[in-house]
Design a protein around this motif. Structure first.
Motif, PDB file in Angstrom:
ATOM      1  N   ALA A   1      46.207  70.436  11.858  1.00  0.00           N
ATOM      2  CA  ALA A   1      45.404  71.002  10.768  1.00  0.00           C
ATOM      3  C   ALA A   1      44.182  71.732  11.291  1.00  0.00           C
ATOM      4  O   ALA A   1      43.725  72.722  10.692  1.00  0.00           O
ATOM      5  CB  ALA A   1      44.990  69.892   9.807  1.00  0.00           C
ATOM      6  N   ALA A   2      43.613  71.265  12.403  1.00  0.00           N
ATOM      7  CA  ALA A   2      42.431  71.917  12.967  1.00  0.00           C
ATOM      8  C   ALA A   2      42.723  73.360  13.367  1.00  0.00           C
ATOM      9  O   ALA A   2      41.845  74.228  13.265  1.00  0.00           O
ATOM     10  CB  ALA A   2      41.926  71.123  14.170  1.00  0.00           C
ATOM     11  N   VAL A   3      43.956  73.617  13.821  1.00  0.00           N
ATOM     12  CA  VAL A   3      44.321  74.987  14.199  1.00  0.00           C
ATOM     13  C   VAL A   3      44.257  75.910  12.981  1.00  0.00           C
ATOM     14  O   VAL A   3      43.664  76.999  13.027  1.00  0.00           O
ATOM     15  CB  VAL A   3      45.726  75.010  14.836  1.00  0.00           C
TER      16      VAL A   3
ATOM     17  N   VAL B   1      36.145  82.962  21.198  1.00  0.00           N
ATOM     18  CA  VAL B   1      35.565  81.974  22.119  1.00  0.00           C
ATOM     19  C   VAL B   1      35.163  80.706  21.362  1.00  0.00           C
ATOM     20  O   VAL B   1      35.441  79.583  21.798  1.00  0.00           O
ATOM     21  CB  VAL B   1      34.350  82.577  22.855  1.00  0.00           C
ATOM     22  N   VAL B   2      34.501  80.878  20.215  1.00  0.00           N
ATOM     23  CA  VAL B   2      34.092  79.721  19.423  1.00  0.00           C
ATOM     24  C   VAL B   2      35.300  78.965  18.895  1.00  0.00           C
ATOM     25  O   VAL B   2      35.348  77.727  18.920  1.00  0.00           O
ATOM     26  CB  VAL B   2      33.183  80.169  18.258  1.00  0.00           C
ATOM     27  N   ALA B   3      36.298  79.692  18.402  1.00  0.00           N
ATOM     28  CA  ALA B   3      37.485  79.045  17.858  1.00  0.00           C
ATOM     29  C   ALA B   3      38.176  78.170  18.898  1.00  0.00           C
ATOM     30  O   ALA B   3      38.559  77.020  18.625  1.00  0.00           O
ATOM     31  CB  ALA B   3      38.459  80.101  17.319  1.00  0.00           C
ATOM     32  N   VAL B   4      38.324  78.684  20.107  1.00  0.00           N
ATOM     33  CA  VAL B   4      38.983  77.912  21.173  1.00  0.00           C
ATOM     34  C   VAL B   4      38.153  76.680  21.534  1.00  0.00           C
ATOM     35  O   VAL B   4      38.691  75.575  21.698  1.00  0.00           O
ATOM     36  CB  VAL B   4      39.213  78.808  22.404  1.00  0.00           C
ATOM     37  N   THR B   5      36.835  76.854  21.650  1.00  0.00           N
ATOM     38  CA  THR B   5      35.971  75.724  22.009  1.00  0.00           C
ATOM     39  C   THR B   5      36.012  74.642  20.940  1.00  0.00           C
ATOM     40  O   THR B   5      36.079  73.443  21.248  1.00  0.00           O
ATOM     41  CB  THR B   5      34.525  76.201  22.196  1.00  0.00           C
ATOM     42  N   VAL B   6      35.976  75.042  19.675  1.00  0.00           N
ATOM     43  CA  VAL B   6      36.026  74.079  18.573  1.00  0.00           C
ATOM     44  C   VAL B   6      37.327  73.288  18.608  1.00  0.00           C
ATOM     45  O   VAL B   6      37.345  72.058  18.426  1.00  0.00           O
ATOM     46  CB  VAL B   6      35.872  74.808  17.223  1.00  0.00           C
ATOM     47  N   LEU B   7      38.427  73.954  18.864  1.00  0.00           N
ATOM     48  CA  LEU B   7      39.712  73.256  18.914  1.00  0.00           C
ATOM     49  C   LEU B   7      39.750  72.249  20.064  1.00  0.00           C
ATOM     50  O   LEU B   7      40.314  71.164  19.923  1.00  0.00           O
ATOM     51  CB  LEU B   7      40.847  74.266  19.060  1.00  0.00           C
TER      52      LEU B   7
ATOM     53  N   THR C   1      29.340  71.348  25.960  1.00  0.00           N
ATOM     54  CA  THR C   1      30.027  70.949  24.728  1.00  0.00           C
ATOM     55  C   THR C   1      31.394  70.359  25.033  1.00  0.00           C
ATOM     56  O   THR C   1      31.759  69.289  24.540  1.00  0.00           O
ATOM     57  CB  THR C   1      30.175  72.159  23.796  1.00  0.00           C
ATOM     58  N   VAL C   2      32.154  71.057  25.856  1.00  0.00           N
ATOM     59  CA  VAL C   2      33.492  70.568  26.209  1.00  0.00           C
ATOM     60  C   VAL C   2      33.393  69.274  27.017  1.00  0.00           C
ATOM     61  O   VAL C   2      34.187  68.340  26.840  1.00  0.00           O
ATOM     62  CB  VAL C   2      34.258  71.653  27.003  1.00  0.00           C
TER      63      VAL C   2
ATOM     64  N   LEU D   1      28.441  76.901  17.419  1.00  0.00           N
ATOM     65  CA  LEU D   1      29.416  75.879  17.818  1.00  0.00           C
ATOM     66  C   LEU D   1      29.264  74.611  16.976  1.00  0.00           C
ATOM     67  O   LEU D   1      30.251  74.026  16.520  1.00  0.00           O
ATOM     68  CB  LEU D   1      29.255  75.529  19.296  1.00  0.00           C
ATOM     69  N   ALA D   2      28.015  74.169  16.771  1.00  0.00           N
ATOM     70  CA  ALA D   2      27.780  72.921  16.044  1.00  0.00           C
ATOM     71  C   ALA D   2      28.293  73.001  14.619  1.00  0.00           C
ATOM     72  O   ALA D   2      28.997  72.105  14.130  1.00  0.00           O
ATOM     73  CB  ALA D   2      26.280  72.591  16.051  1.00  0.00           C
ATOM     74  N   THR D   3      27.936  74.070  13.912  1.00  0.00           N
ATOM     75  CA  THR D   3      28.350  74.176  12.514  1.00  0.00           C
ATOM     76  C   THR D   3      29.845  74.428  12.399  1.00  0.00           C
ATOM     77  O   THR D   3      30.506  73.880  11.509  1.00  0.00           O
ATOM     78  CB  THR D   3      27.565  75.299  11.821  1.00  0.00           C
ATOM     79  N   ALA D   4      30.390  75.253  13.281  1.00  0.00           N
ATOM     80  CA  ALA D   4      31.822  75.525  13.222  1.00  0.00           C
ATOM     81  C   ALA D   4      32.640  74.259  13.442  1.00  0.00           C
ATOM     82  O   ALA D   4      33.663  74.037  12.775  1.00  0.00           O
ATOM     83  CB  ALA D   4      32.203  76.587  14.251  1.00  0.00           C
TER      84      ALA D   4
END
Length: 582
Positions: free
Chosen positions: A442-444, A158-164, A17-18, A409-412
């Motif tokens: 804003a993403a944060v 973990v998901v929050a960091v990856t999404v950012l 993903t990253v 990850l995809a939906t988040a």
């Protein structure tokens, strides 16, 4: 070994993903790239990305859990998720793309030429987005807890960091590339294990859920309770206990009496083979025939017909109003491509939903302890080890762990990009001049708030948590889009009145149902499934207030409606949109 393989699979999904996000960073240089991928995404890949985004943790984990506990009634969830796109295709997709806006608030402002409508829509986009992100973070926490035994909050972080990382890299361009990849990962991850599970089930004599009695432990089973839960015992059963029962210490042989029993956190109970499975409070101990019969009550036993139809209204029309779904259609080159995208999405989503049913049915036989702990959402992850076992079960479990990682990850990421788009345009951009920097800031905020909310609502089943977001979307944006696209007499005051009315009714009902879980009868049914009455009330409010404020109707509304419904091949003035993308 199972943990090691699953960790490796989940880590590989995060790294992929990253990596895809990093690759797409060089392609994202303009505002249009960040918000709508420069409107250049082809239909087939956009459909894959939409499907990857739409098939969330609630779909990958939660639907199977609901079917395991609720039986035939839970099948309405995947039906509703898929059919919602039929309405979206028929009524919204092409006109919304022709609007030329960035987001739903952009469309509302352009259609009604009102900053007040835009502000109201922006608040609702953020609320709905946060409601939807919460179960994704819960799903991540559940997956890591099942595999590693970590606290629930670890998966969410973990998901929050990856999404950012994904969003900071390339905005919508990154999201589109990542989500398209994750859809196909999820389909492979959930479909391949089904072949092995069915083969193992056949080798075990192919027991049928249609004729089986209430679930029983197939062998002596030790059940550990990570959190406190009240279970309902149907008949006396002797167990080996270590922990707390009904507030008292328990050790050694204990006979559980019929009725409710409070089990403390960190308690271990060992049941003999053939013992009936006590059910967690709120889960029905249905027998095979009752479990396989529809209209027994979705989410409760009272007024099942109302609950079922209310759920259908929420899912059918809620899909039409989900901000993270709608923003996807702005990335198509034109209205025709938007329709083709929606059509392909229906096929891709329908393909995926063929498989969770199998996990739910088999889970009643091979992981019945989940009915006792209340964690039926974990059935997809636990079934391979319980049914197949050995090295094959470990590999299949790892594949499912990778798919689950792709799901949340995809939906988040999709939800966060829609919420961040609204926050950046309407709040952060007032203080930060660079629009890309404003988007990243804003993403944060778009991730941190649902991360905190997820810790406060950790016990809500994933699919039901998502259904709440659908109910709010159905009561707010669905009437706005239907009337804004198809009824020229909608006014700004009418739209605001309907949005506030629908949003207030739906949110109040949801909060009341959570705060008063012991309600029964019609109050419980109406509050837990508010879409059936909140959406018509919102729509009627928009119509009545608009008729009463007809003097506020835009003089150029006829030209706007022509623009929405005229194919791009026909020359039409495009200057009415609130914002243009350069």
């Amino acid at each position: 070994m199972t943990n090691a393989l699953a960790i490796l699979a989940m880590t590989a999904t995060v790294v992929a993903t990253v990596g895809l996000a990093a690759y797409s960073t060089r392609l994202a240089r303009t505002t249009g790239d960040f918000y709508v991928a420069a409107r250049s995404v082809p239909p087939w890949w956009n459909a894959s990305a939409i499907s990857g985004e739409y098939l969330s943790a609630a779909s990958f984990l939660g639907v199977a859990g609901l079917i395991m506990a609720g039986g035939a009634d839970a099948l309405w969830f995947p039906v509703g998720y898929a059919v919602g796109y039929v309405l979206l295709l028929a009524l919204v997709a092409a006109p919304l793309r022709r609007s030329g806006a960035y987001t739903v608030p952009d469309f509302a402002e352009a259609r009604l030429r009102s900053t007040q409508v835009r502000f109201t829509a922006s608040v609702l986009v953020v609320l709905i987005g946060w409601l939807y992100v919460v179960p994704q973070l819960q799903g991540a926490g559940l997956a890591l807890r099942v595999i590693l035994g970590t606290p629930t909050w670890v998966g969410g972080v973990v998901v929050a960091v990856t999404v950012l990382i994904v969003l900071a890299g390339g905005g919508m361009r990154s999201v589109t590339l990542v989500q398209g990849f994750q859809y196909w990962l999820k389909v492979v991850a959930i479909a391949v294990p089904v072949l092995f599970l069915l083969a193992a089930w056949r080798a075990d004599g192919a027991p049928s859920a249609l004729t089986a009695p209430a679930p029983q432990f197939p062998a002596a089973t030790s059940v550990q309770f990570d959190t406190a839960v009240t279970i309902t015992v149907t008949e006396p059963v002797q167990v080996q206990a270590a922990g707390t029962l009904d507030g008292e210490p328990a050790a050694g042989p204990v006979t559980l009496p019929p009725g409710p029993v409070a089990v403390g956190a960190d308690t271990v109970l060992e049941f003999p083979a053939g013992a009936p499975v006590p059910h967690a409070d709120g889960l029905s101990a249905a027998t095979g025939p009752d479990w396989s019969t529809p209209l027994q009550g979705v989410g409760g036993d009272d007024h099942p017909i109302y609950r079922t139809y209310a759920l259908m209204i929420a899912l059918f029309f809620g899909t039409m109003g989900l901000p993270h779904v709608l923003v996807r259609f702005y990335t198509n080159p034109d209205g025709r491509a938007a329709r083709r995208t929606a059509l392909v999405v229906i096929a891709l989503v329908g393909l995926f939903y063929l498989f969770p049913v199998t996990y739910g049915v088999l889970g009643r036989f091979y992981t019945p302890e989940l009915l006792m702990t209340g964690r039926t959402d974990a059935v997809v992850l636990m079934l391979p080890s319980a049914l197949v076992g050995g090295g094959a079960g470990q590999v299949l479990g790892a594949l499912l762990a990778a798919g689950a990682t792709g799901a949340f990850l995809a939906t988040a990421t999709g939800l966060t990009v829609s919420v961040a788009g609204v926050l950046s345009q309407d709040i952060v951009s007032r203080r930060v001049a660079n629009p890309i920097t404003a988007f990243r800031i804003a993403a944060v905020a778009a991730v941190l708030v649902p991360l905190v909310l997820g810790l406060l609502a950790s016990s809500l089943p994933l699919a039901r948590a998502v259904a709440l977001a659908f109910a709010v979307a159905a009561a707010t944006f669905s009437p706005l889009l239907l009337l804004g696209i198809w009824w020229p007499r909608l006014t700004d005051v009418g739209a605001i009145a309907g949005l506030i009315t629908g949003g207030t009714l739906a949110l109040t009902a949801i909060l009341a149902s959570i705060a008063m879980p012991d309600l029964t009868g019609w109050p419980a049914a109406l509050l837990s499934q508010p879409a059936a009455w909140a959406m018509p009330t919102s729509l009627l409010t928009m119509v009545m207030v608009s008729l009463a404020t007809a003097r506020r109707l835009r003089p150029d509304v006829g030209r706007i409606m022509v623009r929405l419904h005229t194919p791009e091949a026909v020359p039409v003035n495009r200057s009415w949109t609130a914002r243009s993308i350069r």
